[in-house]
Design an enzyme around this catalytic site. Structure first.
Site, PDB file in Angstrom:
ATOM      1  NE  ARG A  85      -3.330   2.893   1.521  1.00  0.00           N
ATOM      2  CZ  ARG A  85      -4.450   3.133   2.543  1.00  0.00           C
ATOM      3  NH1 ARG A  85      -4.927   2.219   3.440  1.00  0.00           N
ATOM      4  NH2 ARG A  85      -5.054   4.172   2.508  1.00  0.00           N
ATOM      5  NE  ARG A  94      -7.789   2.988  -0.961  1.00  0.00           N
ATOM      6  CZ  ARG A  94      -8.526   3.882  -0.359  1.00  0.00           C
ATOM      7  NH1 ARG A  94      -8.693   3.763   1.004  1.00  0.00           N
ATOM      8  NH2 ARG A  94      -8.852   4.717  -0.862  1.00  0.00           N
ATOM      9  CG  ASP A  97      -8.224   1.422   3.290  1.00  0.00           C
ATOM     10  OD1 ASP A  97      -7.436   1.574   4.139  1.00  0.00           O
ATOM     11  OD2 ASP A  97      -9.481   2.038   3.132  1.00  0.00           O
ATOM     12  CG  ASP A  99     -10.605   2.134   7.137  1.00  0.00           C
ATOM     13  OD1 ASP A  99      -9.447   2.272   7.005  1.00  0.00           O
ATOM     14  OD2 ASP A  99     -11.496   2.487   6.274  1.00  0.00           O
TER      15      ASP A  99
END
Ligand code: SF4
Length: 290
Positions: A85, A94, A97, A99
């Site tokens: 990334r 990307r 990712d 989160d």
């Protein structure tokens, strides 16, 4: 210390996105004191924020972890870095990712970390996968944008997996390396692979390690030819079954990726790939090490 229930959202829109998602899930599963419990369905989704980029594949996972929020964030950043990334464009394309959406019922608001995630209520690509696995789904339905539908992404190919990880007694010592693999939580077809069995070596057998470009057993037999034959047969099997991604047992002189034992039988690891994994990578097969 007790385990903390954490929900993560994962997305990718560069290269083989499904491979990046699977690699990230595998790396999270292997973190110290962490276990992947649940994996949502995978969804093809339109980009959000910055629309000028390819579609994403997204999913959510539930993990149990003893890592504290900032420790987990550090590990996530390192997984994202390892999977290539680059943070060049805000909300840009990307490879991966990850989160943190919820960390138990914690609320954190700092420059580095906001939990619950700032935008989760506005993102169908988080809410819909999350509903697949979240214990309190009712609380999430109300935020869904009903005008935006997500398409389920189905991986149609088989995944190759080291036979010993699946519990087959093919190891040098007659046993196996059975693991409750994260992929068992997905309904995927798999192809069992054991290069050393395919080469004609029997189980149990004397352990072997790579030394330079050759493979020797602990009693000094040169088994390079057998290991190369096992690699060739594994590749043939993979091609015949149209497999593009494999999960291979780490550290093995056949199946290891990035690290293998140093050839002195002293349990010391050095950089390098097992003979089979080396051949698979040269033939553009995606390898996840477990
Ligand atoms: Fe497991 Fe691979 Fe060794 Fe076979 S060759 S026992 S699959 S690590």
């Amino acid at each position: 210390m007790i385990m903390n229930k954490v929900y993560l959202s994962l997305g990718s829109n560069i290269g083989d996105s499904f491979y990046y998602l699977m690699s990230a899930i595998s790396m999270l599963d292997k973190l110290e004191q962490t276990k992947v419990n649940k994996i949502s369905k995978f969804y093809s989704t339109k980009p959000w924020g910055n629309l000028n980029q390819d579609d994403f594949i997204n999913c959510c996972i539930e993990i149990d972890t003893k890592l504290l929020p900032y420790q987990l964030l550090k590990e996530i950043n390192s997984i994202e870095r390892l999977l290539g990334r680059k943070r060049e464009v805000f909300w840009g394309p990307r490879t991966i990712d990850i989160d943190i959406i919820f960390y138990k019922s914690l609320k954190i608001e700092t420059d580095k970390l906001t939990i619950p995630h700032k935008f989760y209520k506005k993102r169908n690509f988080v809410l819909i996968p999350l509903i697949d696995i979240y214990y309190n789904k009712k609380n999430l339905y109300k935020y869904i944008n009903k005008n935006e539908k997500l398409q389920i992404f189905e991986y149609k190919k088989k995944i190759g997996i080291s036979s010993c990880l699946l519990g087959y007694n093919v190891k040098y010592n007659g046993g196996n390396n059975f693991t409750d693999l994260f992929v068992n939580k997905l309904k995927l077809d798999y192809l069992k692979l054991c290069p050393e069995t395919l080469s004609g070596l029997k189980s149990p057998r004397v352990p072997s390690e790579i030394l330079g470009k050759k493979v020797f057993s602990k009693i000094g037999e040169d088994l390079t030819e057998e290991f190369e034959l096992g690699a060739k047969k594994t590749l043939e099997l993979i091609k015949k079954n149209n497999v593009e991604m494999v999960i291979m047992k780490s550290k093995s002189p056949s199946c290891g990726k990035d690290l293998v034992y140093d050839g002195k039988f002293e349990k010391k690891l050095v950089e390098g790939n097992g003979i089979t994994v080396d051949l698979l990578l040269k033939n553009n097969i995606n390898v996840i090490s477990y």
